[in-house]
Enzyme design. Structure first.
Site, PDB file in Angstrom:
ATOM      1  N   ARG A  21       0.855  -1.140  -0.142  1.00 19.63           N
ATOM      2  CA  ARG A  21       0.102  -0.031   0.032  1.00 19.63           C
ATOM      3  C   ARG A  21       0.915   1.153   0.022  1.00 19.63           C
ATOM      4  NH1 ARG A  21      -3.592  -0.695   4.909  1.00 19.63           N
ATOM      5  NH2 ARG A  21      -1.525  -1.779   5.747  1.00 19.63           N
ATOM      6  N   ASN A  39      -6.362  -2.687   1.858  1.00 20.08           N
ATOM      7  CA  ASN A  39      -6.193  -4.066   2.145  1.00 20.08           C
ATOM      8  C   ASN A  39      -7.757  -4.721   1.968  1.00 20.08           C
ATOM      9  OD1 ASN A  39      -3.531  -4.492   1.990  1.00 20.08           O
ATOM     10  ND2 ASN A  39      -3.340  -4.512   4.245  1.00 20.08           N
TER      11      ASN A  39
END
EC number: 6.2.-.-
Length: 782
Positions: A21, A39
């Site tokens: 990320r 996520n």
């Protein structure tokens, strides 16, 4: 004309816990794109919008320049009209029912964190729990997905202001590093003895002094406790053997401070060096330099040492003193029991084994032992698959329906289980030998946790044919409790071959050569020297070592002299040469002969492993063993590396399946012994004979059945002398040869083969497509 567009990207694979990320966030800003990343239970979802050219460039960079530990296994992209996003953000994670994503294994400390560890001016100087997005615990602390701090055992440690600032700083390598911590807010370490906490300023420095004094210390690591002692102190090593109730001649692994120190004790090639320094940081089997100052008691009668480097900050701190260049580091458990992972369990079980316990308060959710690998030729070969490798999935294209949801429970020795769904097969970490209640409970616990982590509800269960394995009994009990769960019995050596095929993504008929110690056959005999024509659906047994009695059944695996009597009896017309009778005792030999003649507890076996045992005993290397395969290992260690001779054997092609007569080998060995040929030459000639046997039978089978691909599996193919020679020999004959690398050749890979076979057979019979079984329950598991 500039075209504006929005894209939704879904990525599945090892994309959580590896800095993905933060990587996406920085990349989106570099392309001047807006949107978000999150996520989820199915992986990572990205939405970005901006110029079409920038979106396309961003997508290609995501696929081609992702973080080093990331692996994208599946991906989709869809395009939509823009919605007017004006920034990019990391969003809260999302739970998607019945979806899952693989989780990463634990990773060794990275160089950046190591430099902080030794920097006197850094706020984390000497802190034993340093980590970042590129290293540290993952699998062992994850309790659920998505991978967020609240779903790990770090959830109870609230980050301090400075750690929180790092966590939220896009330019920091700890940006969204879930286990982030420091001495102010993170876990702590302490020393314990005799039921009380040892008061000291520096528990790690105190532990180093204790180790110098010859004490044994239990050290809590990343996946469980180790038992540690000074590897140069022979008496300390002997005490560790005795207290752990460990087999006296079973080798220990050692930890050395750095790669330069490894080179002082062992020969290290470039490939071995790279594996030692990898993020997996396994134990690597390395050839000793001679003379070697590591005492023989660490690895007796062995040319190799199992060596690992420090892989956690705590290990580096323990190895900081020049006076202790090497530590024995072995699993903290009593013999045959599971690895200890919890503080209370350590305090309860380890007094009397360890003099002190160095523990910490970061809980371990998933226990995970050290992995063991060796390099044969130019190929890494996993011997024990655990930390650094598990739970990384085995993936391959299995067609439109992918895998069915199957639980495979493996065999008995070197136990693993495997859960499959879609195109993923999740092979568990090494669990130990499934021979007692404690290991069975660990086995059940592991299955339950994998099911929850990867959202798999099995519809089918696959097990070995052997009726007495605890894994088989467990499978049958589970199917009796769950009527919707169907069981499938899989022949042991077929599973071996298919595990090799699956690892190498081979889905066609091959010649499978399975050589090992024990596997229950379809005829009720003990197999282990097998030449099979095999595919995922089934197999045909083409040839095998001729059957011979195995007096005492399982006891013969611990007392190779029994197999020696069996082979000598066959080779010498029922008369055991006097010298052997003197060695083993007349009465004992008479009992063994009577057992064989009357068929008392003497099952027939075609096992190659038992042939190795017999030869080791006959030439005087080992009549009884302390640990599994010891006789065969020491026979290999004995072999003269530059000997070209071999013995005779005979392939009877008039029988079905063909019988391979190995009695001429025994007669040749007796002749050599009678003329004073040394054991090292006899060992080499024996190995050369097995190699010649494999080559000749492979040629005969190719000539008859037109199969040119060969899969090698079974524990015998961990024999370096054998594999280094037989593989190039077959390749020189035009065969395409497949061997193991990511999956153990031993019984640790059996469960993968079981999953593949069961899934294919079910599809072939019924055209079945996959669904998740809501009714599956595992009784007696936490």
């Amino acid at each position: 004309m500039i075209v504006q567009i929005r894209a939704r990207i879904i990525l599945n694979g090892i994309v959580q816990g590896v800095g993905f990320r933060p990587f996406v966030h920085r990349l989106a800003e570099s392309f001047h794109l807006f949107g978000w990343v999150a996520n989820t239970s199915q992986g990572v979802i990205i939405e970005v919008e901006g110029d079409r050219e920038c979106v396309d460039g961003f997508y290609q960079q995501v696929l081609n320049s992702s973080p080093p530990m990331a692996t994208i296994m599946r991906r989709t992209i869809e395009f939509f009209p823009t919605i007017g996003s004006v920034s990019f953000e990391i969003r809260e994670s999302v739970i998607c029912p019945d979806e899952f994503t693989p989780v990463p294994p634990d990773m060794a400390i990275c160089n950046d964190c190591y430099q902080e560890l030794i920097d006197l001016n850094n706020r984390r100087y000497g802190y034993p729990f340093i980590n970042c997005t590129n290293c540290g615990p993952r699998f062992t602390i994850i309790q659920a997905t998505p991978y967020d701090r609240k779903n790990t055992t770090m959830r109870d440690f609230k980050m301090c202001q400075e750690c929180e600032a790092e966590y939220n700083d896009i330019t920091n390598r700890r940006y969204h590093a879930e286990p982030n911590a420091c001495p102010v807010c993170g876990p702590e370490v302490w020393l314990w003895r005799d039921g009380i906490r040892v008061e000291c300023d520096d528990p790690i420095r105190k532990t180093i002094g204790i180790l110098k004094d010859g004490c044994i210390v239990a050290v809590k690591g990343i996946g469980g406790f180790h038992l540690a002692c000074n590897a140069l102190d022979s008496e300390a090593v002997k005490r560790l053997q005795e207290r752990k109730r460990r087999e006296k001649e079973k080798p220990f692994a050692i930890m050395l401070r750095d790669i330069e120190r490894v080179g002082q004790y062992c020969k290290v090639n470039e490939h071995e060096r790279d594996i030692l320094l990898s993020t997996a940081s396994p134990i690597v089997l390395l050839k000793k330099r001679l003379p070697c100052s590591i005492p023989d008691v660490v690895a007796p009668n062995n040319r190799y040492l199992g060596v690992m480097l420090p892989y956690t900050p705590l290990h580096y701190l323990l190895m900081a003193d020049e006076e202790i260049p090497a530590l024995v580091m072995t699993s903290a458990n009593l013999s045959d029991e599971p690895l200890i992972k919890d503080n209370n369990e350590a305090m309860d079980r380890l007094p009397g084994v360890a003099d002190y316990i160095l523990m910490h308060n970061r809980d371990i959710h998933n226990r995970c032992d050290d992995s063991v690998v060796q390099v044969i030729g130019d190929k890494e070969m996993i011997v024990r698959r655990a930390r650094g490798y598990a739970p990384y999935p085995i993936t391959f294209d299995t067609g439109a329906n992918h895998f069915l949801s199957v639980l495979a429970v493996g065999a008995e020795l070197k136990s693993t289980f495997c859960l499959s769904h879609r195109n993923f097969a999740f092979l568990s970490q090494h669990l130990g030998d499934l021979k007692n209640l404690e290991t069975l409970e660990f086995f059940k616990e592991g299955i339950k946790r994998y099911q929850r982590l990867f959202q798999i509800k099995p519809e089918f269960i696959a097990h070995d044919l052997h009726p007495d394995y605890l894994s088989t009994r467990f499978a049958l009990e589970i199917t009796a409790q769950n009527p919707n769960l169907k069981n499938h019995a899989i022949q042991h050596h077929h599973a071996h071959i298919v595990s090799c095929m699956a690892e190498n993504s081979i889905d066609e008929r091959v010649l499978g050569i399975a050589l090992d110690g024990i596997g229950y056959g379809t005829d009720g005999h003990i197999w282990g020297g097998e030449f099979l024509l095999a595919d995922y659906s089934g197999f045909e047994r083409i040839a095998h070592l001729k059957y011979i009695p195995m007096p005492g059944a399982d006891l013969a695996t611990k007392q190779p002299w029994r197999m020696a009597v069996s082979y000598l009896y066959a080779a010498c017309g029922g008369i055991i040469p006097p010298g052997f009778i003197e060695r083993w005792g007349s009465e004992r030999v008479k009992i063994i002969i009577k057992m064989m003649e009357q068929g008392l507890n003497s099952p027939l076996t075609s096992s190659a492993g038992r042939l190795f045992d017999a030869v080791a005993s006959i030439i005087g290397i080992r009549d009884e063993v302390d640990y599994e395969a010891q006789a065969a290992i020491e026979l290999e260690m004995m072999a003269e590396e530059h000997c070209n001779g071999e013995y005779g054997f005979f392939v009877d092609q008039d029988t079905k399946p063909w019988g391979i007569d190995t009695i001429p080998i025994i007669r040749g060995i007796l002749n050599d012994m009678g003329t004073g040929v040394v054991s090292s030459i006899i060992s080499a000639r024996f190995h050369n004979t097995i190699i010649a046997m494999i080559q000749q039978i492979s040629r005969l089978i190719r000539e008859r059945w037109m199969v040119n691909k060969v899969a090698l599996s079974g524990g015998v193919f961990q024999n370096r002398y054998l594999l280094e020679r037989v593989k190039p020999l077959l390749e020189g004959d035009g065969f395409i040869v497949f061997s193991h690398s990511r999956v153990p050749a031993n019984d640790g890979g059996i469960s993968l083969g079981q999953v593949v076979i069961a899934s294919r057979r079910i599809k072939n019979v019924s055209g079945y497509t996959c669904k998740n079984n809501e009714d599956f329950r595992l009784s007696g598991s936490r």
